[in-house]
Design a protein around this motif. Structure first.
Motif, PDB file in Angstrom:
ATOM      1  N   THR A 131       1.133  -1.035  -0.041  1.00 40.99           N
ATOM      2  CA  THR A 131      -0.036   0.061   0.113  1.00 40.99           C
ATOM      3  C   THR A 131       1.121   1.316   0.103  1.00 40.99           C
ATOM      4  O   THR A 131       0.824   1.921  -1.255  1.00 40.99           O
ATOM      5  N   ALA A 132       1.439   1.280   0.851  1.00 39.02           N
ATOM      6  CA  ALA A 132       3.008   2.565   0.979  1.00 39.02           C
ATOM      7  C   ALA A 132       3.581   1.962  -0.309  1.00 39.02           C
ATOM      8  O   ALA A 132       4.126   3.416  -0.890  1.00 39.02           O
ATOM      9  N   GLU A 133       4.518   1.920  -1.532  1.00 38.31           N
ATOM     10  CA  GLU A 133       4.473   1.645  -1.785  1.00 38.31           C
ATOM     11  C   GLU A 133       3.987   1.819  -3.563  1.00 38.31           C
ATOM     12  O   GLU A 133       3.845   2.819  -4.140  1.00 38.31           O
ATOM     13  N   ALA A 134       2.340   1.981  -3.458  1.00 35.07           N
ATOM     14  CA  ALA A 134       1.601   2.497  -4.448  1.00 35.07           C
ATOM     15  C   ALA A 134       1.409   3.638  -4.548  1.00 35.07           C
ATOM     16  O   ALA A 134       1.470   4.331  -5.069  1.00 35.07           O
ATOM     17  N   ASP A 135       1.657   4.216  -2.929  1.00 34.02           N
ATOM     18  CA  ASP A 135       0.949   5.210  -2.780  1.00 34.02           C
ATOM     19  C   ASP A 135       1.706   6.567  -2.821  1.00 34.02           C
ATOM     20  O   ASP A 135       1.345   7.749  -3.540  1.00 34.02           O
ATOM     21  N   MET A 136       2.767   5.500  -2.942  1.00 34.50           N
ATOM     22  CA  MET A 136       4.410   6.733  -3.297  1.00 34.50           C
ATOM     23  C   MET A 136       4.498   7.192  -4.724  1.00 34.50           C
ATOM     24  O   MET A 136       4.935   8.197  -5.304  1.00 34.50           O
ATOM     25  N   ALA A 137       4.357   5.222  -5.764  1.00 25.71           N
ATOM     26  CA  ALA A 137       4.759   5.993  -6.804  1.00 25.71           C
ATOM     27  C   ALA A 137       3.190   6.630  -7.642  1.00 25.71           C
ATOM     28  O   ALA A 137       3.544   7.725  -8.103  1.00 25.71           O
ATOM     29  N   GLU A 138       1.483   6.762  -6.267  1.00 30.70           N
ATOM     30  CA  GLU A 138       1.056   7.812  -7.529  1.00 30.70           C
ATOM     31  C   GLU A 138       1.162   9.273  -7.295  1.00 30.70           C
ATOM     32  O   GLU A 138       0.956  10.121  -7.126  1.00 30.70           O
ATOM     33  N   ALA A 139       1.635   8.987  -6.087  1.00 34.62           N
ATOM     34  CA  ALA A 139       2.858  10.715  -5.188  1.00 34.62           C
ATOM     35  C   ALA A 139       3.460  11.146  -6.590  1.00 34.62           C
ATOM     36  O   ALA A 139       4.062  12.475  -6.933  1.00 34.62           O
ATOM     37  N   ARG A 140       4.944   9.977  -6.908  1.00 34.15           N
ATOM     38  CA  ARG A 140       5.886  11.198  -7.639  1.00 34.15           C
ATOM     39  C   ARG A 140       5.392  10.913  -9.164  1.00 34.15           C
ATOM     40  O   ARG A 140       5.067  12.337  -9.672  1.00 34.15           O
TER      41      ARG A 140
END
Length: 170
Positions: A131-140
């Motif tokens: 979930t954290a990785e997906a959120d970070m990718a979306e933010a980038r």
């Protein structure tokens, strides 16, 4: 309304065989009228309710509940369940009771954990990481889009990738 003794015998025989006419004959109805009486009995609410209740009872007794399954798996993990194995001895074959081996116990433990995923800390941590990785990718991607002068082009690429991801899931 209560069932007559014949109706009860009919219903019990019908449950056994699934053949209404034969059930009527075995219950004591005349062979000449068995088909008609069987059809009538199956439309009577009290007979139908009796059959439905008996079928539920039979089903409940035959089919293991989820609780029973987990209890059994737990007894395997704990070694409470014994299995009979045949071993070769100098005197011939011999049956011996033994506890489940480690592989069987591990398999039973995994089956229990599948039923309680909330209690599995490893799975919980993996889910948090994903979930954290997906959120970070979306933010980038959003940050890149905001900084880019080619906003429309990047937005289209992002939407295409999202659509492909959805298509692959289907």
């Amino acid at each position: 309304m209560k069932l007559t003794e014949k109706q009860k015998r009919f219903a019990d025989e019908y449950i056994k065989s699934g053949n209404a006419t034969q059930a009527a004959i075995k219950a004591g109805y005349s062979k000449k009228t068995a088909t008609i009486v069987a059809s009538q009995n199956l439309t009577k609410l009290n007979v139908k309710n009796y059959i439905d209740e008996r079928m539920r009872t039979i089903e409940n007794n035959r089919i293991m509940t989820a609780k029973e399954a987990v209890e059994f798996l737990t007894s395997v993990v704990r070694g409470d369940v014994k299995e009979t194995v045949v071993i070769g001895t100098p005197m011939g074959a011999e049956e011996v009771e033994k506890e489940p081996d480690v592989k069987t116990r591990i398999s039973a433990a995994k089956e229990i954990l599948k039923r309680y995923p909330d209690n599995d800390k490893v799975m919980e941590q993996q889910l948090r990481k994903l979930t954290a990785e997906a959120d970070m990718a979306e933010a980038r991607v959003k940050e890149y889009i905001e900084d880019s002068s080619d906003y429309d082009e990047i937005h289209l690429v992002f939407e295409e990738r999202q659509k492909k991801g959805q298509d692959n899931e289907d």
